[in-house]
Write an enzyme that holds these catalytic residues in place. Structure first.
Site, PDB file in Angstrom:
ATOM      1  N   ASP A 107       0.298 -13.954  44.890  1.00 53.45           N
ATOM      2  CA  ASP A 107       0.809 -14.030  43.515  1.00 53.45           C
ATOM      3  C   ASP A 107       0.532 -15.373  42.849  1.00 53.45           C
ATOM      4  OD1 ASP A 107       2.542 -15.485  45.023  1.00 53.45           O
ATOM      5  OD2 ASP A 107       4.378 -14.677  44.160  1.00 53.45           O
ATOM      6  N   GLU A 108      -0.430 -16.124  43.377  1.00 50.85           N
ATOM      7  CA  GLU A 108      -0.742 -17.420  42.772  1.00 50.85           C
ATOM      8  C   GLU A 108      -2.260 -17.626  42.720  1.00 50.85           C
ATOM      9  OE1 GLU A 108       2.505 -20.664  44.035  1.00 50.85           O
ATOM     10  OE2 GLU A 108       1.649 -19.577  45.709  1.00 50.85           O
TER      11      GLU A 108
END
Lengths: 398, 79
Positions: free
Chosen positions: A95-96
């Site tokens: 998620d980054e």
């Protein structure tokens, strides 16, 4: 992306929106919270808590089993979205991402416009929010993105970096964990400003070669490049591990799991075009005692059978002290897959069988054709490793 | 509570500009309207790609899947 797994589940199920949600891994009794929604975080629910601990914090908490396919697919589509603004997109975790937008600023009207654009499209396409940071390097961009959550945006211009760092606690920096933070505190260093002015000799004495790196971090300096997916270095090893629903004492059952892990490792190794010389077996007992044993072979191996035989030999050499909670198999000392044809008919048959199985499983999905002894094991949902990437040898299909 | 079904169904869907949106489906003799497509995702099954649609009829939440390779719809689960 903010509270990624929980946010996806809240988008999926309207009944979960606005309510405290905890996504749990696996679904077994010993699972832990992998992500908590912001509503749950307000009650003190944190990642890593057991279900009992989380429920104690928030009696209204709704547990949702993880759906890894939703998350991995969303990540892949989000990376594709980001790639429309720059080809330099580094996937830092599921998620980054880091984007090097240096060369895209004029094309898209500046960094702020790019961030707004990505945020708008993320909301429109997925109904999700993200926090973004713009800064001269990855260290500061990560720091900036962590400052305002959820749905935040912080920019650190180059001329503001020294003032920004001065009073910032050292623990805010990505890469400085609680252990390093404590060690620095014992030296009287608690802020980034103090870290940046620290004596290099002193830090080298206490932290070795990392000491000077810490000083640069304290000054907000980081020269590491944004590495896109297609330039990610080859992995040093490929492995899988599995925590069982119940602790296992029976060696035969452990060998069945070993075979499944060997097949998972072998499939990825062959798909990525590697072979390896060292097999490692990791065992975790019920009391969490964990150890790894390695064994090297003379020539690189890549078939499931070869990996399994070495792993089984390692397991046979271990006198098990108690029931096993986790098993892991990995292959390292990786090289390109050997092109040399096998000379012995038995080996030729093995190679042909492996090729045929791989072709069927590539066409119809993993474990469509599998070893008969694996049939009784049932399915294992698996968890997303921190090293998961949406492409290359680090991609694992769920 | 999620109930896993994996049953073939007939679906009314709109195909437009490279996307597909289910509008209703027939399940156990009932025509169920799709009031909201809450999320979509894909699943790799070997070389085939399965499209998943999380849809709501206002009461229940359904996971519909579509296999473009064989033009087959399934209801995978209901919550």
């Amino acid at each position: 992306m903010n509270a990624f797994f929980a946010s996806v589940e809240q988008r999926c199920n309207p009944k979960l929106r606005g309510r405290p949600v905890a996504v749990i891994g696996g679904g077994g009794t010993r699972t832990v919270v992998t992500t908590a929604s912001y509503e749950a975080r307000a009650w003190g629910v944190k990642t890593g808590m057991t279900m009992v601990e989380a429920r104690r914090q928030c009696p209204e908490l709704i547990f949702v089993p993880a759906n890894n396919r939703r998350y991995t697919d969303t990540c892949a589509r989000f990376v594709a979205l980001c790639s429309e603004f720059t080809p330099l997109v580094e996937v830092f975790s599921i998620d980054e991402v880091f984007l090097d937008i240096t060369a895209s600023l004029r094309l898209f009207g500046g960094g702020r416009r790019i961030v707004q654009n990505i945020k708008q499209r993320l909301a429109a396409q997925f109904g999700l929010t993200c926090s973004a940071g713009i800064a001269p390097n990855k260290l500061l961009a990560k720091l900036a993105s962590d400052l305002e959550k959820p749905d935040g945006f912080v920019e650190i211009p180059p001329d503001k970096v020294p003032a920004f760092m001065e009073q910032l606690p050292v623990g805010s920096l990505c890469g400085i964990g609680s252990h390093t933070e404590r060690k620095l505190a014992l030296l009287g260093i608690t802020t980034c400003g103090e870290l940046g002015r620290a004596d290099p000799v002193l830090l080298r004495k206490h932290f070795g070669i990392v000491g000077e790196q810490l000083i640069r971090m304290g000054r907000g300096e980081d020269d590491s490049p944004v590495v896109p997916l297609d330039q990610t270095p080859d992995p040093k090893s490929i492995g899988h591990s599995m925590t069982f629903d119940k602790d296992i004492s029976c060696r035969q059952t452990l060998e069945f799991h070993l075979l499944r892990l060997s097949e998972m490792v072998g499939r990825r190794v062959r798909h990525a075009g590697f072979a390896g010389r060292t097999v490692a077996l990791t065992v975790r007992y019920a009391d969490f005692t964990t150890f790894t044993r390695r064994r090297s072979v003379a020539t690189p191996i890549y078939t499931t059978r070869d990996i399994y035989c070495v792993a089984k030999t390692i397991l046979a050499s271990i006198r098990l002290q108690c029931a096993v909670r986790l098993l892991g198999v990995s292959l390292s000392c990786l090289t390109g897959c050997p092109k040399q044809l096998e000379l012995l008919p038995e080996r030729q048959r093995q190679q042909a069988l492996t090729r045929a199985l791989d072709e069927v499983n590539s066409r119809y999905g993993d474990f469509t054709v599998a070893f008969g002894s694996l049939l009784e094991l049932g399915e294992h949902s698996g968890v997303i490793s921190p090293g998961w990437r949406p492409g290359g040898a680090r991609k694992i299909s769920f | 509570m999620v109930v896993v079904l994996h049953e073939p169904i007939r679906v009314g869907a709109v195909f437009s500009h490279g996307t597909v949106v289910p509008r209703w489906f027939l399940y156990r003799g009932r025509k169920i309207p799709v009031k909201e497509v809450t999320y979509t995702w894909t699943e790799q099954q070997g070389r085939a790609v399965l499209l998943h649609f999380s849809v709501s009829d206002g009461v229940n939440l359904y996971d519909l899947s579509f296999l473009p390779e064989r033009l087959v719809w399934n209801v995978e689960a209901v919550d």
